[in-house]
Design a protein around this motif. Structure first.
Motif, PDB file in Angstrom:
ATOM      1  N   ALA A  27       0.831  -1.215   0.000  1.00 54.71           N
ATOM      2  CA  ALA A  27       0.000   0.000   0.000  1.00 54.71           C
ATOM      3  C   ALA A  27       0.860   1.258   0.000  1.00 54.71           C
ATOM      4  O   ALA A  27       0.559   2.230  -0.703  1.00 54.71           O
ATOM      5  N   GLU A  28       1.942   1.247   0.774  1.00 54.43           N
ATOM      6  CA  GLU A  28       2.843   2.403   0.811  1.00 54.43           C
ATOM      7  C   GLU A  28       3.551   2.589  -0.527  1.00 54.43           C
ATOM      8  O   GLU A  28       3.746   3.718  -0.982  1.00 54.43           O
ATOM      9  N   ALA A  29       3.937   1.486  -1.169  1.00 56.05           N
ATOM     10  CA  ALA A  29       4.596   1.569  -2.478  1.00 56.05           C
ATOM     11  C   ALA A  29       3.638   2.117  -3.530  1.00 56.05           C
ATOM     12  O   ALA A  29       4.043   2.907  -4.390  1.00 56.05           O
ATOM     13  N   VAL A  30       2.372   1.723  -3.462  1.00 57.05           N
ATOM     14  CA  VAL A  30       1.363   2.262  -4.384  1.00 57.05           C
ATOM     15  C   VAL A  30       1.228   3.766  -4.164  1.00 57.05           C
ATOM     16  O   VAL A  30       1.280   4.561  -5.110  1.00 57.05           O
ATOM     17  N   ALA A  31       1.057   4.173  -2.895  1.00 56.43           N
ATOM     18  CA  ALA A  31       0.863   5.583  -2.565  1.00 56.43           C
ATOM     19  C   ALA A  31       2.066   6.436  -2.982  1.00 56.43           C
ATOM     20  O   ALA A  31       1.904   7.589  -3.385  1.00 56.43           O
TER      21      ALA A  31
END
Length: 192
Positions: A170-174
């Motif tokens: 999720a952090e990599a997507v954001a």
């Protein structure tokens, strides 16, 4: 080569010839691969039981395709679809690679790759389509519950500092770190 459930990944089980002297198999051949592969670098890692390396991926283009073999010991090798917009985004598949039963995994650019050593010691050789470039390489935390990779429960994971501090999916997507599915597909169809 047989396709895995993650689009852009295949497993190869070579025919092994045995006789009184031992065994022989063809470990790699570019002719007939289901994905273009220009060999640029060969890596070899030796890991003790529990070591997890990855989930690693490189920016596309140019990305880095990999052909992964375990030449001593045994690992659980994992391919993760990290391509934003892919119908299989977030899907992973694990393949046991064991030196006593030769197999290899071919991984297209844009997919994530990781493995865990499950024998006391394991040596993994991976052929790469592009040289390592630290400016283009990234990672996703291999123990991220959002990925839910089914690592062997009876093996205590040991991570490098880099992998232990990698962002979650999720952090990599954001953060916009992950490859785009359509960009990857376009790259696959372009001679390089």
């Amino acid at each position: 080569m047989d396709p895995l459930s993650v689009e852009g990944a295949w497993v190869h089980a070579p025919r092994v010839h045995t006789d009184a002297r031992g065994a022989f198999h063809e470990a790699f051949r570019t002719v007939g691969l289901p994905h273009p592969f220009d060999l640029a670098q060969i890596n070899c890692s030796v890991s003790r039981r529990g070591v997890v390396r990855g989930v690693h991926f490189a920016d596309v283009p140019p990305g880095q395709a990999k052909y992964v073999m375990c030449v001593a010991g045994r690992v659980v090798d994992v391919v993760v679809d990290l391509r934003v917009g892919s119908p299989g985004f977030g899907r992973w598949e694990a393949v046991t690679l064991d030196a006593s039963e030769p197999r290899a995994v071919l991984i297209a650019e844009g997919l994530g790759h990781a493995f865990m050593a499950v024998s006391e010691r394991a040596t993994v050789v991976y052929l790469c389509s592009r040289p390592y470039d630290p400016e283009r390489e990234h990672g996703v935390h291999p123990l991220d519950p959002g990925l839910g990779i089914g690592w062997p429960a009876d093996v205590e994971p040991l991570l490098s500092e880099k992998d232990a501090t990698a962002p979650t999916l999720a952090e990599a997507v954001a953060a916009g770190l992950l490859p785009d599915y359509q960009v990857c597909r376009s790259f696959y169809s372009t001679p390089h």
